[in-house]
Design a protein around this motif. Sequence first.
Motif, short mmCIF file in Angstrom:
data_model
loop_
_atom_site.label_atom_id
_atom_site.label_comp_id
_atom_site.label_asym_id
_atom_site.label_seq_id
_atom_site.Cartn_x
_atom_site.Cartn_y
_atom_site.Cartn_z
N ARG A 48 0.91 -1.11 -0.12
CA ARG A 48 0.11 0.03 0.04
C ARG A 48 0.96 1.28 -0.07
O ARG A 48 1.62 1.27 0.88
CB ARG A 48 -0.88 0.01 1.29
CG ARG A 48 -2.08 -1.09 1.16
CD ARG A 48 -2.80 -1.04 2.28
NE ARG A 48 -3.77 -2.02 2.16
CZ ARG A 48 -4.61 -2.47 2.96
NH1 ARG A 48 -4.51 -2.33 4.36
NH2 ARG A 48 -5.74 -3.32 3.05
N ARG A 49 0.65 1.98 -1.10
CA ARG A 49 1.70 3.16 -1.16
C ARG A 49 0.96 4.27 -1.75
O ARG A 49 0.03 4.32 -2.64
CB ARG A 49 2.65 2.49 -2.29
CG ARG A 49 3.53 3.81 -2.58
CD ARG A 49 4.46 3.12 -3.90
NE ARG A 49 5.33 2.05 -3.46
CZ ARG A 49 5.35 0.76 -3.71
NH1 ARG A 49 4.42 0.34 -4.85
NH2 ARG A 49 5.94 -0.28 -3.61
N PHE B 4 2.76 16.98 2.98
CA PHE B 4 2.77 15.65 2.82
C PHE B 4 3.44 14.73 3.72
O PHE B 4 2.94 13.85 3.90
CB PHE B 4 3.20 15.28 1.11
CG PHE B 4 3.04 13.81 0.57
CD1 PHE B 4 1.92 13.19 0.44
CD2 PHE B 4 4.44 13.20 0.88
CE1 PHE B 4 2.01 11.75 -0.11
CE2 PHE B 4 4.40 11.70 0.52
CZ PHE B 4 3.38 10.93 0.06
N ASP B 5 4.64 15.16 3.92
CA ASP B 5 5.51 14.42 4.64
C ASP B 5 4.90 14.43 6.17
O ASP B 5 5.21 13.55 6.71
CB ASP B 5 7.02 14.87 4.51
CG ASP B 5 7.53 14.82 3.44
OD1 ASP B 5 7.17 13.71 2.57
OD2 ASP B 5 8.60 15.15 3.05
N GLU B 6 4.51 15.54 6.51
CA GLU B 6 3.91 15.74 7.75
C GLU B 6 2.88 14.73 7.92
O GLU B 6 2.61 13.84 9.02
CB GLU B 6 3.34 17.08 7.96
CG GLU B 6 4.56 18.21 8.13
CD GLU B 6 3.76 19.67 8.36
OE1 GLU B 6 2.89 19.77 8.74
OE2 GLU B 6 4.70 20.61 8.32
N TYR C 192 0.45 7.93 9.25
CA TYR C 192 0.10 6.54 8.36
C TYR C 192 1.14 6.00 8.30
O TYR C 192 1.78 5.57 7.25
CB TYR C 192 -0.36 6.73 7.22
CG TYR C 192 -1.90 7.48 6.89
CD1 TYR C 192 -3.08 7.17 7.23
CD2 TYR C 192 -1.77 9.09 7.16
CE1 TYR C 192 -4.18 7.72 7.43
CE2 TYR C 192 -2.94 9.45 7.28
CZ TYR C 192 -4.13 9.23 7.21
OH TYR C 192 -5.35 9.94 7.31
N PRO C 193 1.74 4.95 9.39
CA PRO C 193 3.15 4.17 9.32
C PRO C 193 2.97 3.06 8.58
O PRO C 193 3.88 2.32 8.24
CB PRO C 193 3.60 4.11 10.79
CG PRO C 193 2.29 4.04 11.60
CD PRO C 193 1.39 5.32 10.84
N ASP C 194 1.59 2.48 8.31
CA ASP C 194 1.23 1.34 7.73
C ASP C 194 1.26 1.54 6.25
O ASP C 194 1.12 0.42 5.36
CB ASP C 194 -0.34 0.83 8.02
CG ASP C 194 -1.22 1.95 7.94
OD1 ASP C 194 -1.03 3.03 8.48
OD2 ASP C 194 -2.36 1.47 7.58
N ILE C 195 1.33 2.72 5.63
CA ILE C 195 1.30 3.00 4.28
C ILE C 195 2.63 3.59 3.86
O ILE C 195 3.20 4.46 4.44
CB ILE C 195 0.21 4.17 3.81
CG1 ILE C 195 -1.20 3.53 4.59
CG2 ILE C 195 0.23 4.33 2.43
CD1 ILE C 195 -1.74 2.51 3.74
N GLU C 196 3.37 2.87 2.68
CA GLU C 196 4.51 3.64 2.12
C GLU C 196 4.37 4.65 1.42
O GLU C 196 3.35 4.99 0.85
CB GLU C 196 5.15 2.34 1.18
CG GLU C 196 6.48 2.94 0.61
CD GLU C 196 6.87 1.95 -0.30
OE1 GLU C 196 7.15 2.12 -1.50
OE2 GLU C 196 6.86 0.48 0.08
#
Length: 359
Positions: free
Chosen positions: A185-186, A206-208, A213-217
């Motif tokens: 998931r990306r 975006f980076d913030e 969402y640590p589960d999404i790359e």
Amino acid sequence: MKDTYTIAVVHGDGIGPEVARAAVAVLQAGVQAGTLRFVDYPAGADHFLKTGDSFPAASFEGCRTADAILHGAAGIPGVVHPDGTEAGLDFTLTLRFKLDLFANVRPIKLYKGVPSPLGRPGPIDYVIVRENSEGLYAARGAGALLREEVAVDTLVQTRKGVERIVRFAFELARTRNGSPKDGRRRVTCCDKANVLRTYAFFRAVFDEVAKEYPDIEAEHVLVDAMTVHLVNKPTHFDVIVTENMFGDIISDLGAATVGGMGMAPSEEVGDGIGFFQASHGSAPDIAGKGLANPYGTILASILMLRRLDQRHRDSRLKLGADRIEAAVCAGLEDPALRTRDIGGVAPTNQVVDALLKRL
């Protein structure tokens, strides 16, 4: 859950009435009777030619109070307002800004049986999430033209606007199966952060949000490189999020790789009502000839059912969406049910009749 959902149908211009009628017929056959109520409203360039008004107030009110809006297509070349802007665009732009439809969602999926100009690229199945209320297009009608010598438009990005579209993209990724290539998931941020401050700001926000969402790359791709990657490695992508104008451009490029604009559905959504249509234009050169590809609008109607089900948790809507999608997949696998833009010769009515029989 509601007893009945009201769908505002705006047929529009060119092939719009043909594809809108096709989608309504399929919805009526695929969804339990009594679930959907369709109400037609006029808008577009043709209505402007007849009345001088491209989007009547009564039509807007009907759209605003409906549960969803289904649209055919808008615009006729040369039909413009005194300021030179297209009369048909009033409809879509007014809905976007007055109803705050901030997320433009463009699924890019290669269905079995549909030829791709990439040859055999493998399974293409990603979604472009385009910010729909800001970016360069926020300057429409507000730019400056100085002495017929200098023209200026302003690209606008706000923290609120970027945060909500990026969060929308990550939430969407959580509902999907990941990239067709590796199953991850990306979410990919598409920008031009190496040149312009507005895009560097978009990337920073975006980076913030990505940290939530640590589960999404999360990854970044510059827009010029993205045009290459969508051709060379489209199976890598899962969800792409980007600014308004960039999203407009790369979503058309993506559509070309999966059969063209006739295979490209679109949904524009916010916190409430949604607006659903195919990504193609009104194609006045083939209007009335029975050559229009109805699949894009029918696929958009599936998005509509799924979005309504997400809001109302109604199994009738989910079942209808599943049934219609199964019929579409079966139809596209049949060479006799492909329109000429996707390698076949089937007229619009033959495609629709076959889908109705399957349903």
